[in-house]
Design an enzyme around this catalytic site. Structure first.
Site, short mmCIF file in Angstrom:
data_model
loop_
_atom_site.label_atom_id
_atom_site.label_comp_id
_atom_site.label_asym_id
_atom_site.label_seq_id
_atom_site.Cartn_x
_atom_site.Cartn_y
_atom_site.Cartn_z
N GLU A 120 0.83 -1.21 0.00
CA GLU A 120 0.00 0.00 0.00
C GLU A 120 0.86 1.26 0.00
O GLU A 120 0.39 2.34 0.38
CB GLU A 120 -0.95 0.01 1.22
N HIS A 143 -2.60 1.33 8.51
CA HIS A 143 -3.69 0.59 7.89
C HIS A 143 -3.87 -0.71 8.66
O HIS A 143 -2.89 -1.38 8.99
CB HIS A 143 -3.34 0.30 6.43
N HIS A 145 -6.83 -4.21 9.38
CA HIS A 145 -8.07 -4.91 9.01
C HIS A 145 -8.94 -5.06 10.25
O HIS A 145 -8.95 -6.11 10.90
CB HIS A 145 -7.74 -6.28 8.40
N HIS A 215 -12.58 -4.21 3.48
CA HIS A 215 -11.12 -4.34 3.54
C HIS A 215 -10.53 -3.83 4.87
O HIS A 215 -9.99 -4.62 5.63
CB HIS A 215 -10.48 -3.64 2.34
O1 2HA Z 1 -0.25 -5.23 4.04
O2 2HA Z 1 -3.21 -5.06 4.37
O3 2HA Z 1 -3.95 -3.98 2.09
C1 2HA Z 1 -1.25 -6.04 3.54
C2 2HA Z 1 -2.50 -5.28 3.41
C3 2HA Z 1 -2.83 -4.80 2.08
ZN ZN Z 2 -5.17 -4.34 3.83
#
Ligand code: 2HA
Ligand code: ZN
Length: 269
Positions: A120, A143, A145, A215
Site C-alpha cells: 500500500e 492501515h 483490518h 477491507h
Molecule cells: O499489508 O493489508 O492492504 C497487507 C494489506 C494490504
Molecule cells: Zn489491507
C-alpha cells in the site's frame, strides 16, 4: 544506515513494534495484514551520501513534496506479530530521490533479503504528501483490518458516510470528541492501486480516517499510539453497536442535539 545507532530512530522503531503487537492482539492483523509508515526526517541529522550503494526502486508516480524525505515503512508480506518481536527484520527506512519518483532502501546495505515496502505504499506516500501540502503535523499513516469495521461494510445500509458516522458518534460521547471529522467511506477498489490511493487522499481531506469497503481502515496521527487510539475508539463504538444488536437491542444512539454539543466541545480541545 544503521537504525540502532540513532537513538530517535530506534525509539520510533520500538514504538512501531509495540503498536504492531497491539494490532495483532486485537485481531486486526491476520497473516500479513496491515501496514505502517512513519515520517522520520526529523531524526536524520546527517543524510547519507553514498546512496548508489543501496538498492533503488522507481515509483509509479512522483511525490515532489516528499523529495529527499525519509520514511520508516513496514515490509510487504511481513507479519505484524513478527514486526513486534523482530522490528529490524520487518521494517526499513526508505529515502526518496530529488524528484520524489524513486526511492532507496537505506537500512539494508548489502543485505539482499528482498525486502520491499508495503504493497500500500502509493496510499502511504500519497497521504504523507497531502500532510506536507496542508502543513499539518501528522507523522504516521496506519492501515489495519479492523474486523468490526469490515463487518459493517458488509451491509449496504452502512456503506454510506452519514449512516456510518451517525452510528459511531452515537455509541459513545468520546467518539465525537476525538473523531470529529468522522470516517470517510470508499466503495470497493482493488488494494495497492493508485486509484485507491487517490480516493483515500481525497477522502482524508475532510475526514479523520478512511474506511475501505470489505477491507479495512486507514488512519493518520502524530505518533503510532495516537493513530492506534483513533482506530481503537471507532472500533469500540462499532463493538457497542454490534453488542446491542446481538442482544436484540436496537441502539438508540445520541441525539442530534447532544452530538452538536459534543462537536462544540471537541472544537475547544
Ligand atoms: O499489508 O493489508 O492492504 C497487507 C494489506 C494490504
Ligand atoms: Zn489491507
Amino acid at each position: 544506515m544503521d537504525i540502532e545507532s540513532n537513538k530517535e530512530l530506534k525509539q520510533l522503531l520500538l514504538e512501531m513494534a509495540e503498536v504492531a503487537d497491539f494490532l495483532w492482539k486485537r485481531g486486526w492483523a491476520e497473516r500479513n495484514a496491515g501496514n505502517i509508515s512513519i515520517s522520520v526526517d526529523h531524526c536524520i541529522k546527517k543524510p547519507l551520501q553514498n546512496l548508489e550503494a543501496y538498492p533503488s526502486f522507481e515509483l509509479d508516480r512522483a511525490y515532489p513534496k516528499l523529495a529527499t524525505k525519509h520514511f520508516l515503512v513496514t515490509g510487504t508480506g511481513k507479519r505484524m506479530r513478527d514486526l513486534a518481536r523482530n522490528p529490524l527484520e520487518n521494517a526499513r527506512i526508505i529515502r526518496l530521490n530529488n524528484k520524489g519518483d524513486a526511492y532507496w532502501i537505506i537500512s539494508q546495505q548489502e543485505i539482499i533479503d528482498n525486502f520491499q515496502p508495503t504493497s500500500e505504499l502509493p496510499t502511504h506516500l500519497g497521504i504523507h504528501q497531502m500532510i506536507k501540502e496542508r502543513g499539518s503535523q501528522e507523522k504516521v499513516v496506519m492501515h489495519a483490518h479492523v474486523s468490526e469495521l469490515i463487518a459493517l461494510t458488509q451491509s449496504a445500509e452502512h456503506c454510506d458516510e452519514d449512516t456510518l458516522n451517525k452510528l459511531i458518534w452515537g455509541m459513545h460521547p468520546e467518539t465525537m470528541i476525538f473523531i470529529p471529522k468522522g470516517i470517510g467511506f470508499i466503495p470497493f477498489v482493488m488494494p495497492g492501486t493508485e486509484e485507491i490511493a487517490r480516493k483515500t487522499i481525497q477522502s482524508l481531506a475532510d475526514h479523520d480516517m478512511v474506511l475501505w469497503e470489505k477491507h479495512g481502515i486507514f488512519a493518520i496521527g502524530s505518533s503510532v499510539y495516537d493513530t492506534f487510539d483513533a482506530i481503537d475508539i471507532v472500533s469500540k463504538s462499532v463493538k457497542i453497536w454490534f453488542m446491542c444488536r446481538s442482544a436484540g437491542i436496537q441502539p438508540q444512539g445520541l441525539s442530534e442535539e447532544k452530538l452538536a454539543s459534543l462537536r462544540d466541545l471537541s472544537s475547544r480541545f
